[in-house]
Scaffold this active site. Structure first.
Site, PDB file in Angstrom:
ATOM      1  N   SER A   1       0.849  -1.180   0.000  1.00 19.05           N
ATOM      2  CA  SER A   1       0.000   0.000   0.000  1.00 19.05           C
ATOM      3  C   SER A   1       0.886   1.231   0.000  1.00 19.05           C
ATOM      4  O   SER A   1       1.923   1.251   0.654  1.00 19.05           O
ATOM      5  CB  SER A   1      -0.886  -0.009   1.250  1.00 19.05           C
ATOM      6  OG  SER A   1      -1.333   1.296   1.531  1.00 19.05           O
TER       7      SER A   1
ATOM      8  N   GLU B   1      -6.898 -10.543  -6.880  1.00 21.10           N
ATOM      9  CA  GLU B   1      -7.977  -9.570  -7.080  1.00 21.10           C
ATOM     10  C   GLU B   1      -8.161  -9.273  -8.562  1.00 21.10           C
ATOM     11  O   GLU B   1      -9.293  -9.120  -9.043  1.00 21.10           O
ATOM     12  CB  GLU B   1      -7.675  -8.289  -6.311  1.00 21.10           C
ATOM     13  CG  GLU B   1      -7.739  -8.500  -4.807  1.00 21.10           C
ATOM     14  CD  GLU B   1      -7.226  -7.302  -4.030  1.00 21.10           C
ATOM     15  OE1 GLU B   1      -7.967  -6.784  -3.207  1.00 21.10           O
ATOM     16  OE2 GLU B   1      -6.075  -6.885  -4.249  1.00 21.10           O
TER      17      GLU B   1
END
Ligand code: ARG
Length: 467
Positions: free
Chosen positions: A286, A299
């Site tokens: 992140s 994902e």
């Protein structure tokens, strides 16, 4: 706009198309990737024309040599694609015409309608075979995990609630079955593609004495015994896009499988489960939270499945309501299948890479599977073996579970007298049910997660996936 800009169909036109229309209608920006199949088709077609005497052997050879040279230039990135010539077919024909006078005869008894149908069938055969190979790659990655860590016990889930224990292999082999059906669907596309459209012309064949079977054999559109397979209705041949739909459907279904596997992996890698660690190479961090490791490959596998479904839907909508036969709408059939192929191919490789690099957290799996409640069904089976009807057994075990819950103890920590008070058929050996090893061994039937069966499945997949 000069009239000569469309040498292939410009005869009846007094002016060429507007610049805007050219930009709107060109397809070479995406169908150039069909070049090698287009050239293969043109070589077979010209070989047939020579075979029936519509062109000479010298003309055929000149056409072949010219096409080979053009292919060489395309492969070397030296060929100049011109959107003015609309599509791959006309770009190649124009280039050939400039070099080889006999090229003016190449399009004899052929239309772009049966030409593009042929190019696409050759392309489908090629890419579907490629995808079968990539599915095998992902399956081999799965098999490696099964060999390495397959014996680890994990909870199996229904409703995302812990249900019953399984060995990891059993879960992996469920994915294996899904992928195997995908391979079978791609194999079916290869079969379905294996019919030669050439000779159907624009819609109604030709008056010229061609030999469709000869062309089919040249292009490998043959059955297992080498007999030519040619399409049986010229109108259907140029209008039919079922193969596109079948291919996109196979990709969309594979996408659903990628997405479901990815979802399991995402859950398993979350802090809440922690069954696995995904490879750094397929995760990202992140930009804000330094502690994060995100399961991006999974994902994206989940996300791309939406796109694969969209492509299928595009094709269904595109073809619905079209009058027979060819309509220019059908030029829009290619971007969705090209995209489905590209995305399915990369998804399969990413899936294989993600699986190959994942690590199993054995302690966490052992912890998760240790809950004796996962064997509550086995306890009901125990009563059934002692003559209790299943509904009654289910009810009795339910009461035992409730008892343990209110006593705030694990199921196997209740006293024998306590469970016997719930049902007299609980014997002194009732706790043996909670021996996990024994519980797994008792699952003996085909398709069950017992060690004998899992070993059998492992051997089966090793046989199927032998390189
Ligand atoms: N680029 C066209 C397509 O992909 C080729 C067929 C054109 N046929 C026609 N009648 N204009 O559909």
């Amino acid at each position: 706009m000069a009239k000569h800009s469309q040498a292939t169909w410009g005869g009846r036109f007094s002016a060429g198309p507007a610049e805007l229309m050219l930009r709107f209608s060109e397809s070479v920006s995406f169908d150039a990737r069909l070049a090698r199949f287009d050239i293969e088709g043109s070589k077979a077609h010209s070989a047939m024309l020579a075979h029936v005497g519509l062109i000479s052997a010298e003309e055929r050879d000149a056409i072949h040599a010219g096409l080979d040279r053009i292919l060489g230039e395309i492969d070397a990135g030296k060929f100049v694609w011109n959107p003015q010539f609309e599509d791959v077919h006309m770009n190649i024909e124009q280039a050939l015409t400039k070099r080889v006078p006999a090229a003016a005869k190449l399009h004899t008894a052929r239309s772009r309608n049966d030409q593009v149908a042929t190019d696409m069938r050759l392309w489908f055969k090629h890419v579907a075979a490629d995808l079968v190979e990539r599915v095998r790659g992902a399956q081999r990655a799965l098999l490696d995990v099964a060999v390495r860590d397959g014996g680890v016990l994990i909870p199996g889930y229904t409703h995302l609630q812990r249900a019953q224990p399984v060995v990891l292999s059993h879960h992996l082999f469920a994915w294996m079955e899904m992928l195997d059906r995908d391979a079978a669907r791609f194999q079916a596309v290869i079969e379905q593609a294996n019919w030669c459209p050439l000779g159907s012309g624009a819609i109604a064949g030709t008056t010229l004495p061609i030999d469709r079977e000869f062309t089919a054999v040249q292009l490998g559109f043959v059955d297992a015994r080498g007999r030519p397979q040619v399409t049986q209705n010229s109108m259907d041949t140029v209008a039919d896009r079922d193969l596109f739909i079948a291919f996109a459907a196979a990709c969309a279904t594979a996408g659903v499988h990628f997405s479901r596997m990815a979802e399991d992996l995402i859950l398993w890698s979350s802090f809440e489960f922690k069954f696995i660690d995904l490879p750094d190479a397929f995760c990202t961090g992140s930009s804000l939270m330094p502690q994060k490791k995100n399961p991006d490959s999974c994902e994206l596998l989940r996300g791309k499945s939406a796109r694969l479904q969209g492509n299928l839907h595009t094709l269904l909508t595109l073809t619905k309501g079209l009058p027979l036969t060819y309509n220019r709408d059908l030029q829009e059939d290619k971007p969705p299948v090209f995209d489905s192929y590209d995305q399915t191919a990369i998804c399969l490789d990413v899936l294989a890479g993600t699986l190959a690099g994942m690590a199993i957290n054995r302690e966490r799996c052992a912890e998760a599977v240790a809950d004796p409640a996962l064997l509550a069904t086995d306890l009901a089976d125990y009563l059934v073996m002692r003559g209790v009807p299943f509904r009654e057994a289910h009810h009795a075990v339910g009461a035992v579970v409730k008892l343990a819950e209110s006593a705030k103890v694990k199921l196997d920590q209740l006293g024998t007298a306590e469970v016997q008070a719930v049902h007299p058929q609980f014997g002194p050996d009732w706790l043996e049910v909670f021996d996990l090893k024994r519980a797994m061994e008792m699952r003996r039937g085909t398709g069950m997660p017992g060690p004998k069966q899992v070993k059998r499945q492992l051997a089966r997949w090793q046989r199927i996936l032998k390189p």
